[in-house]
Design an enzyme around this catalytic site. Structure first.
Site, PDB file in Angstrom:
ATOM      1  N   ASP A  27       0.838  -1.130  -0.028  1.00  0.00           N
ATOM      2  CA  ASP A  27      -0.062  -0.070  -0.034  1.00  0.00           C
ATOM      3  C   ASP A  27       0.802   1.028   0.087  1.00  0.00           C
ATOM      4  OD1 ASP A  27      -1.735  -1.981   0.434  1.00  0.00           O
ATOM      5  OD2 ASP A  27      -2.709  -1.124   2.345  1.00  0.00           O
ATOM      6  N   ASP A  39      -2.261   5.744  -3.005  1.00  0.00           N
ATOM      7  CA  ASP A  39      -1.624   4.560  -2.438  1.00  0.00           C
ATOM      8  C   ASP A  39      -0.908   4.176  -3.418  1.00  0.00           C
ATOM      9  OD1 ASP A  39      -3.027   5.258   0.021  1.00  0.00           O
ATOM     10  OD2 ASP A  39      -3.965   3.261  -0.037  1.00  0.00           O
TER      11      ASP A  39
HETATM   12  O1  DAV Z   1     -10.952  -4.962  -3.594  1.00  0.00           O
HETATM   13  O2  DAV Z   1     -11.128  -5.586  -1.564  1.00  0.00           O
HETATM   14  C1  DAV Z   1      -8.294  -5.300  -1.616  1.00  0.00           C
HETATM   15  C2  DAV Z   1      -7.369  -4.476  -0.875  1.00  0.00           C
HETATM   16  C3  DAV Z   1      -5.984  -4.720  -1.738  1.00  0.00           C
HETATM   17  N1  DAV Z   1      -4.664  -3.842  -0.999  1.00  0.00           N
HETATM   18  C4  DAV Z   1     -10.580  -5.141  -2.292  1.00  0.00           C
HETATM   19  C5  DAV Z   1      -9.348  -4.412  -1.998  1.00  0.00           C
END
Ligand code: DAV
Length: 381
Positions: free
Chosen positions: A114, A204
């Site tokens: 992230d 991010d």
């Molecule tokens: O679409 O649930 C997931 C997060 C990934 N870093 C989602 C986001």
């Protein structure tokens, strides 16, 4: 007398999502919080002990299970000859403040993806757009300092820290959203009407998919146009493609559109790309875009802000080898048919801590150089 220096010498280099991986950061679950409310984020999980307005550490037993899976994953990577580094967790339950605001909790350091964007020999600390994540970069500073000492060519960068005052967020956004009719919500999806204003650049790192000279950036609820513009000016030798999908408040590209290897991308079967020309662009360059398989889960796991689409959230070890959450049977079968060696990794307990196998990692070194995988550009994309 032995003068051998035991510390492995770091080289920072990674241009895409698939070249052979040799050095990676794997996050930790320690102390991860259900964040205190803030303009950009509200948690409302009354059935699991966190009704709207409350916050606190995720339960200890959940944390222990997540850490066990993260440690096992780190060991699996090391057994394959990949160097693994881990961040230094802080006390995330503490109140943090800047001259502009005070925030009652931080978040955690499970998902390094992230925050850290590696492009070639450069790692950028992303702005982040939540107050609870403003100081998260500190967890990675011991590693970045070490890399800076060990690799004379490492370019250590940080995007301008955003102020995150109330002007960065649309006033009363969540209450207004609740009042919207289905048609109005539909309209908002097409209009990118998310919580962020355009006051200052926000992004991010997990909103960026890397394919050599081309970077695909999700215009999501945590990345605004100004953030994409900042990236475009910063990476002036790259081509930055702003993309978005049919999803309200979507965030992070890695459960929505995943670059798997040269010529192959995985697209979420529900969150269709909305960007004009995007699919033509892939086609024109002989890339196949396949729809993902059915995920194992029907709904968000308890205390998780991540969706069942973490089924797509995979770590490619090299163009023939992919790590997949072991519960994702259909997704593993699909990868198998697409010619990958699939490495199943038990990871379901990590999701409430902020993501899947891609989120839980950040590239430091992949073999290879910056290549042009999209020689045919399309005007306006
Ligand atoms: O679409 O649930 C997931 C997060 C990934 N870093 C989602 C986001």
């Amino acid at each position: 007398m032995s003068t051998e220096n035991k510390s492995p010498k770091t080289v920072v280099n990674s241009w895409n999502e698939w070249d052979p991986l040799k050095h990676v950061i794997v996050g930790r679950a320690d102390g991860t919080m259900v964040q205190a409310p803030e303009p950009s984020t509200e948690r409302d999980w009354p059935e699991h002990g966190f009704p709207l307005g409350t916050y606190g550490p995720l339960p200890r037993e959940m944390e222990a299970k997540a850490n066990e899976q993260l440690d096992n994953f780190a060991n699996l990577l090391e057994a394959r000859g990949i160097r693994v580094d881990r961040p230094a967790p802080l006390d995330f339950s503490q109140t943090v403040q800047t001259p502009d605001w005070e925030q009652k909790s931080m978040f955690g350091c499970m998902p390094p993806r992230d925050l850290l964007l590696t492009v070639g020999n450069e790692i950028i600390e992303a702005t982040m757009s939540q107050r609870s994540r403003w100081f998260e970069y500190l967890c990675y500073r011991p590693l970045l300092e070490q890399y800076f000492k060990e690799d004379p060519f490492f370019r250590w960068e940080a995007a301008p820290k955003p102020r995150l005052t109330d002007e960065t967020y649309k006033a009363d956004y969540w209450r207004q959203w609740e009042k919207k009719s289905p048609e109005e919500k539909e309209k908002a999806i097409y209009a990118h009407d998310w919580i962020l204003t355009e006051k200052e650049p926000c992004f991010d790192a997990a909103d960026i998919g890397r394919a050599g000279k081309d970077l695909f950036v999700y215009h999501s609820s945590v990345t605004n146009r100004a953030g994409i513009d900042w990236l475009r000016r910063h990476f002036s030798n790259h081509r930055i493609h702003s993309i978005w999908f049919y999803e309200a408040h979507g965030f992070h590209i890695d459960a929505t559109f995943v670059l798997l290897r040269p010529g192959l991308a995985l697209s979420n079967r529900k969150r269709k790309p909305l960007t004009p020309h995007m699919l033509d662009f892939f086609k024109k360059n002989d890339w196949e875009v396949v729809e993902c398989a059915k995920p194992a889960l029907d709904d968000y796991p308890p205390l998780s802000f991540c969706s069942p689409w973490l089924s797509m959230n995979t770590l490619v070890l090299d163009p023939k080898t992919i790590c997949v959450d072991a519960q994702e049977i259909e997704q593993m079968e699909q990868f198998d048919k697409l010619g990958f060696e699939v490495v199943p990794v038990e990871f379901a307990d990590v999701s409430p801590f902020g993501g899947g196998l891609h989120c839980a990692t950040a590239d430091v070194y992949r073999e290879g150089t910056c290549e042009d995988y999209f020689p045919h550009q399309i005007e306006g994309f």
